[in-house]
Every structure is written in C-alpha cells, then in structure tokens.
Design an enzyme around this catalytic site. Structure first.
Site, PDB file in Angstrom:
ATOM      1  N   TYR A  61       0.785  -1.139  -0.208  1.00 18.07           N
ATOM      2  CA  TYR A  61       0.126  -0.063  -0.043  1.00 18.07           C
ATOM      3  C   TYR A  61       0.895   1.303  -0.086  1.00 18.07           C
ATOM      4  CZ  TYR A  61      -4.007  -2.979   1.205  1.00 18.07           C
ATOM      5  OH  TYR A  61      -4.906  -3.986   1.384  1.00 18.07           O
ATOM      6  N   SER A  62       0.639   1.995  -1.116  1.00 13.98           N
ATOM      7  CA  SER A  62       1.582   3.396  -1.380  1.00 13.98           C
ATOM      8  C   SER A  62       3.129   2.947  -1.175  1.00 13.98           C
ATOM      9  CB  SER A  62       0.984   4.421  -0.151  1.00 13.98           C
ATOM     10  OG  SER A  62      -0.364   4.658  -0.774  1.00 13.98           O
TER      11      SER A  62
END
Length: 323
Positions: A61-62
């Site tokens: 995530y990111s």
C-alpha cells in the site's frame, strides 16, 4: 464496540477493522485518493477512541508508506499490546527477481522491511496477499511457520484464493505440524457473494476467522450508482470487480437505508455482521464520517424481511478479485 475471537484463536478483535489502504499521501508514494499523514492520524485516533483495536495494512500500500504512517500513529497513540496489527506480503515491492511472491527469501526480507516501517518488534497477523503460483506452497508455509517461531509474527492469515487452495494449505500445515492459517481476508459484500459457495462454509467448518475486504464494494454500496468519486475514476482494479447488474442491489440498500433513517453503509455492514461466518469487515475510509457510519453499523440490526429484500436481486458473478 464489540469484540470477537479471531477464528479458533484466543485473540480478541473489534468487529470493525480499520483498513489502511487509503493511507499514503497522494503527492508522494500514494494515489490520487490516498490521505496525507495528518488526516490519517486523525482517523487512527478516531478509531482508537471508538474501541477499534484491529488495523490492517500491507507492504504494497503506497509502496510502504501506509505501514510507515500506521506504525507511527499507533506508536504515538496507544500501547503496542493494546492493538492487533495486521499486514500482508506477496505483491511486487521492487523490480527484478525476488522482489515479489512468497518464496522463503521474499517472506523473510519483506517481513523485516515491514517491521522497520511499522516500528514494531512483531506483527500480530501476517497474511499472504494472494496465492503464489510460482512458489511451492510447502516452502511458503514452512517459512511462515519459522517466522512465527522466531517471535516476529503471532498468527498467520491468508487472502483471496480458491477454496481448494486454502484447503490444501490447511491440510499441509496439519500434515507437517506447521503453523496454521487462522484467518481469511476475502472479497465479500452484498454485490459480490460468490464466497458463499465454497470459502465461507470452509472457514466455518475449519474455525477460520473471516475479515472481508471491500465490504462496501469500493463505496458503491454507500451512494447512488451514478455518483462518482476520485477513487472510482482512478481505481483500475476496482473497475474489474463490479458491473451494471449490481445497480439493482445498490438501489435496494439505499431504499432500506432511507426507510430506516440510516446511512447505506450501516445497512451494508449490518448485513455482513449478521453472518456468523464473518468476524470483522475491513473498512477503509477517507473521511471521519465514513468511519462514524461504520462504527454505527455495530449497533444496527436488520430483520429477516429486510435481509431477504436486499439479497433478492443478486446476480451471480465470475470470480473477481484474484486469479
């Protein structure tokens, strides 16, 4: 807030999990719809104040930024042993060989990287993000077992896969005396119910905790079908999950919500929480009001007639969310 045991474990988790995929800063490693660190910290504090103790993120995530923000916020706001921290491994984290997957090398490297970003000595629930067709499952299971025995991981979980694959993994763990998966993070909501065919009965039979992702169908169950959002416009993966026939179910959610003077998110989550197979839906939010609506769902009950009305127009789907 209510708490339930995660499967057959002794671990108590809140019946709402805060999903941290929206943490990541759009100007940095995040996407157009992710939040900056200050907004993320406000949401974490709101969740803690409401009694939520279960937080789910992933290394991908990111590009790791979600883990960094989540870890820092939890470190600042709460004692480590008061929360259940979950993350995942499998997705590509760097180019080239061994930067993806569930090999022994990849698991150990990514576990240490996640621990650094989360600023913790251990992860409560370490999950495989998908099935790795390129690595023998025996190698993956033994590596995860060794991670548990090292003290860096408390429990292990799995995410979207075919029921036969999950059955095989559980069988092999039992056969070799390795640590068993205790949870399944699968794609399940009012407009995608294919998990009811095989996976949910399997989890019930085997005492596996179920923590569905996209319980609100990427927000589709919370708004009029035509309404657009930044995420809807930029989430390519989300575009593959749902289709036009799902609109009829969404409209019924909105109708029941209006009749009950409740938010549609409350209705959609209450439907999930009513299912005894479901432990804790993972709710991702980008506004404090989103989290407030999710929390309100824990005290919202649907009757049998409302449930039948919501389910009546469901159209079967092809498998969506994994390969």
């Amino acid at each position: 807030m209510r708490y339930e045991k995660l499967g057959k474990t002794g671990l108590d988790v809140s019946v709402i999990t805060l999903g941290c995929m929206s943490f990541g800063e759009p100007a940095g490693r995040g996407r157009a719809w992710t939040l900056d660190e200050a907004a993320c910290r406000d949401i974490v504090r709101q969740a803690l104040d409401a009694g939520i103790n279960f937080f789910d993120t992933a290394n991908v995530y990111s590009a790791g930024r979600s883990e960094e923000i989540t870890g820092q916020a939890l470190k600042d706001f709460v004692a480590r042993d008061e929360v259940v921290l979950a993350t995942k491994v499998f997705m590509p984290m760097r180019p080239g060989p061994n930067g993806v997957g569930l090999s022994r090398k990849a698991i150990f490297a990514e576990l240490d990287a996640s621990l650094r970003r989360l600023q913790t000595d251990y992860i409560d629930l370490y999950q495989i993000h998908r099935w790795d067709y390129a690595t023998p499952i025996e190698e993956t299971l033994e590596a995860l077992h060794d991670a548990v025995k090292s003290g860096k991981v408390r429990y292990i979980g799995a995410s979207s896969m075919h029921a036969w694959q999950f059955t095989k993994a559980l069988y092999l763990a039992d056969l070799h005396g390795w640590t068993r998966f205790v949870s399944m993070q699968n794609h399940y909501n009012l407009i995608y119910r294919e998990e009811e065919r095989e996976m949910l009965p399997l989890c019930t039979d085997q005492g596996i905790g179920v923590i569905p992702w996209s319980p609100l169908a990427r927000g589709k169950l919370t708004r009029a079908w035509e309404q657009t959002t930044t995420r809807k416009e930029t989430d390519d993966f989300g575009q593959t999950l749902y289709r036009g026939e799902d609109r009829a179910v969404v409209e019924r959610v909105l109708e029941v919500a209006a009749k009950r003077e409740a938010g549609p998110a409350q209705v959609a989550l209450a439907w999930l929480l009513r299912n005894p197979a479901v432990t804790s839906p993972i709710v991702g939010v980008t506004r404090p009001s989103h989290l407030s609506n999710a929390i309100a769902a824990t005290d919202f009950e649907l009757d049998d007639a409302e449930v039948a009305y919501l389910e009546e127009l469901y159209v079967p789907h092809a498998v969506a969310g994994f390969r």
